[in-house]
Design a protein around this motif. Structure first.
Motif, short mmCIF file in Angstrom:
data_model
loop_
_atom_site.label_atom_id
_atom_site.label_comp_id
_atom_site.label_asym_id
_atom_site.label_seq_id
_atom_site.Cartn_x
_atom_site.Cartn_y
_atom_site.Cartn_z
N MET A 107 -24.02 -1.73 -8.76
CA MET A 107 -24.26 -3.14 -8.49
C MET A 107 -23.44 -3.55 -7.28
SD MET A 107 -22.02 -4.97 -11.46
CE MET A 107 -20.26 -4.70 -11.57
N TRP A 108 -23.96 -4.48 -6.53
CA TRP A 108 -23.22 -5.02 -5.40
C TRP A 108 -22.21 -6.03 -5.91
CZ3 TRP A 108 -23.13 -2.92 -0.81
CH2 TRP A 108 -24.21 -2.14 -0.41
N VAL A 109 -21.00 -5.94 -5.40
CA VAL A 109 -19.94 -6.87 -5.73
C VAL A 109 -19.40 -7.47 -4.45
CG1 VAL A 109 -19.28 -5.68 -7.86
CG2 VAL A 109 -18.16 -5.06 -5.70
N ARG A 110 -18.63 -8.53 -4.61
CA ARG A 110 -17.94 -9.14 -3.48
C ARG A 110 -16.51 -8.62 -3.52
NH1 ARG A 110 -19.63 -15.00 -5.64
NH2 ARG A 110 -18.30 -14.18 -7.27
N VAL A 111 -15.99 -8.22 -2.38
CA VAL A 111 -14.62 -7.72 -2.33
C VAL A 111 -13.87 -8.42 -1.20
CG1 VAL A 111 -15.25 -5.72 -0.91
CG2 VAL A 111 -13.15 -5.65 -2.24
N THR A 112 -12.64 -8.79 -1.51
CA THR A 112 -11.74 -9.39 -0.53
C THR A 112 -10.50 -8.53 -0.46
OG1 THR A 112 -12.55 -11.59 -1.10
CG2 THR A 112 -10.45 -11.48 0.07
N TYR A 113 -10.04 -8.27 0.76
CA TYR A 113 -8.85 -7.45 1.00
C TYR A 113 -7.78 -8.30 1.66
CZ TYR A 113 -12.24 -3.60 0.74
OH TYR A 113 -13.23 -2.73 0.36
N GLY A 114 -6.55 -8.17 1.19
CA GLY A 114 -5.38 -8.71 1.89
C GLY A 114 -4.54 -7.51 2.29
N LEU A 115 -4.19 -7.43 3.56
CA LEU A 115 -3.44 -6.28 4.06
C LEU A 115 -2.14 -6.73 4.71
CD1 LEU A 115 -6.74 -5.74 4.95
CD2 LEU A 115 -5.73 -3.49 4.98
N ARG A 116 -1.15 -5.83 4.66
CA ARG A 116 0.12 -6.05 5.36
C ARG A 116 0.40 -4.82 6.21
NH1 ARG A 116 2.81 -7.00 0.17
NH2 ARG A 116 4.24 -5.37 0.84
N LYS A 117 0.98 -5.06 7.37
CA LYS A 117 1.41 -3.95 8.22
C LYS A 117 2.84 -3.61 7.80
CE LYS A 117 0.74 -2.45 12.92
NZ LYS A 117 0.42 -2.90 14.28
N ILE A 118 2.99 -2.44 7.20
CA ILE A 118 4.27 -2.00 6.65
C ILE A 118 4.65 -0.70 7.34
CG2 ILE A 118 5.50 -1.27 4.56
CD1 ILE A 118 3.43 -2.99 2.97
N ASP A 119 5.81 -0.71 8.00
CA ASP A 119 6.28 0.47 8.74
C ASP A 119 5.19 1.00 9.68
OD1 ASP A 119 8.79 0.35 7.50
OD2 ASP A 119 8.12 1.61 5.84
N GLY A 120 4.47 0.08 10.32
CA GLY A 120 3.47 0.45 11.31
C GLY A 120 2.10 0.80 10.76
N ALA A 121 1.94 0.78 9.44
CA ALA A 121 0.65 1.15 8.83
C ALA A 121 0.06 -0.05 8.09
CB ALA A 121 0.83 2.31 7.86
N TRP A 122 -1.25 -0.24 8.27
CA TRP A 122 -1.95 -1.29 7.53
C TRP A 122 -2.24 -0.80 6.12
CZ3 TRP A 122 -2.17 -6.15 8.83
CH2 TRP A 122 -2.02 -6.50 10.16
N ILE A 124 -3.32 -1.95 1.99
CA ILE A 124 -3.97 -2.97 1.16
C ILE A 124 -2.92 -3.49 0.17
CG2 ILE A 124 -5.82 -3.47 -0.46
CD1 ILE A 124 -7.31 -1.01 0.83
N ALA A 125 -2.59 -4.77 0.30
CA ALA A 125 -1.60 -5.40 -0.57
C ALA A 125 -2.26 -6.16 -1.71
CB ALA A 125 -0.71 -6.34 0.24
N HIS A 126 -3.53 -6.51 -1.51
CA HIS A 126 -4.27 -7.23 -2.54
C HIS A 126 -5.75 -6.94 -2.34
CE1 HIS A 126 -5.50 -10.29 -5.37
NE2 HIS A 126 -6.29 -10.82 -4.44
N ASP A 127 -6.44 -6.75 -3.44
CA ASP A 127 -7.90 -6.74 -3.39
C ASP A 127 -8.43 -7.49 -4.59
OD1 ASP A 127 -7.68 -4.86 -5.46
OD2 ASP A 127 -8.59 -3.23 -4.35
N GLN A 128 -9.59 -8.08 -4.38
CA GLN A 128 -10.24 -8.81 -5.46
C GLN A 128 -11.72 -8.49 -5.41
OE1 GLN A 128 -9.20 -12.82 -6.20
NE2 GLN A 128 -11.08 -13.26 -7.32
N VAL A 129 -12.24 -8.10 -6.56
CA VAL A 129 -13.65 -7.75 -6.69
C VAL A 129 -14.26 -8.71 -7.70
CG1 VAL A 129 -15.27 -5.94 -7.33
CG2 VAL A 129 -13.12 -5.34 -6.20
N SER A 130 -15.43 -9.23 -7.38
CA SER A 130 -16.06 -10.18 -8.30
C SER A 130 -17.57 -10.09 -8.22
CB SER A 130 -15.61 -11.61 -7.97
OG SER A 130 -16.09 -12.00 -6.70
N VAL A 131 -18.19 -10.63 -9.24
CA VAL A 131 -19.64 -10.85 -9.25
C VAL A 131 -19.85 -12.34 -9.52
CG1 VAL A 131 -20.23 -8.53 -10.04
CG2 VAL A 131 -19.87 -10.32 -11.72
N PRO A 132 -20.95 -12.90 -9.02
CA PRO A 132 -21.24 -14.30 -9.33
C PRO A 132 -21.39 -14.50 -10.83
CG PRO A 132 -22.64 -13.50 -7.55
CD PRO A 132 -21.96 -12.30 -8.14
N LEU A 133 -21.12 -15.69 -11.28
CA LEU A 133 -21.19 -16.03 -12.70
C LEU A 133 -22.36 -16.97 -12.96
CD1 LEU A 133 -19.75 -15.99 -15.52
CD2 LEU A 133 -18.63 -18.10 -14.77
#
Length: 146
Positions: A107-122, A124-133
């Motif tokens: 199934m297709w989901v919606r995904v949001t990524y929050g990233l941080r550059k840590i020691d020169g590397a990007w 993923i610090a947060h991700d959220q996956v959802s489906v409509p309700l």
């Protein structure tokens, strides 16, 4: 030579691509390297949150309990970069062949990524996956396509 933000965006897109590759290759160690150690993940399955890279990797490991082979697609990824933080959003679909041989299209989901550059590397610090309700039934709507 690309501008710094363009280079950062390209690197972030490569990191998201490595999630796709890691699932295809069943590479849990490689997947773990893509996340910040204190990642917080809001995925579609319980619990409400998966905290820390070990929890996120366990969440991905659960995929391999059910699937013999996995295809993970990310499409329409939009990325915004600012300094040492960035976010992105996309549609994603996990599909493949179950251990019993049944092919599933997922199934297709919606995904949001929050990233941080840590020691020169990007990372993923947060991700959220959802489906409509569907408000009336209280059930997720899993048959939509982008």
């Amino acid at each position: 030579m690309p501008a710094p933000r363009e280079a950062d965006e390209a690197e972030i897109r490569r990191q998201i691509g490595k999630v796709v590759e890691g699932l295809r290759d069943r590479d849990l160690e490689g997947l773990g390297r893509l996340y910040a150690t204190d990642v917080v993940s809001f995925d579609v399955e319980p619990p409400l949150q998966h905290v820390g890279v070990a929890a996120k990797v366990r969440n991905w490991a659960n995929v391999f309990v059910f699937f013999e082979s996995v295809t993970y697609e990310v499409r329409d990824l939009v990325v915004a970069v600012g300094g040492d933080v960035a976010f992105g959003h996309a549609f994603a679909r996990l599909s493949g062949t179950l251990k019993n041989g049944t092919a599933v299209s997922g199934m297709w989901v919606r995904v949001t990524y929050g990233l941080r550059k840590i020691d020169g590397a990007w990372l993923i610090a947060h991700d959220q996956v959802s489906v409509p309700l569907d408000i009336v039934s209280g059930r997720g709507v899993t048959d939509l396509e982008p």
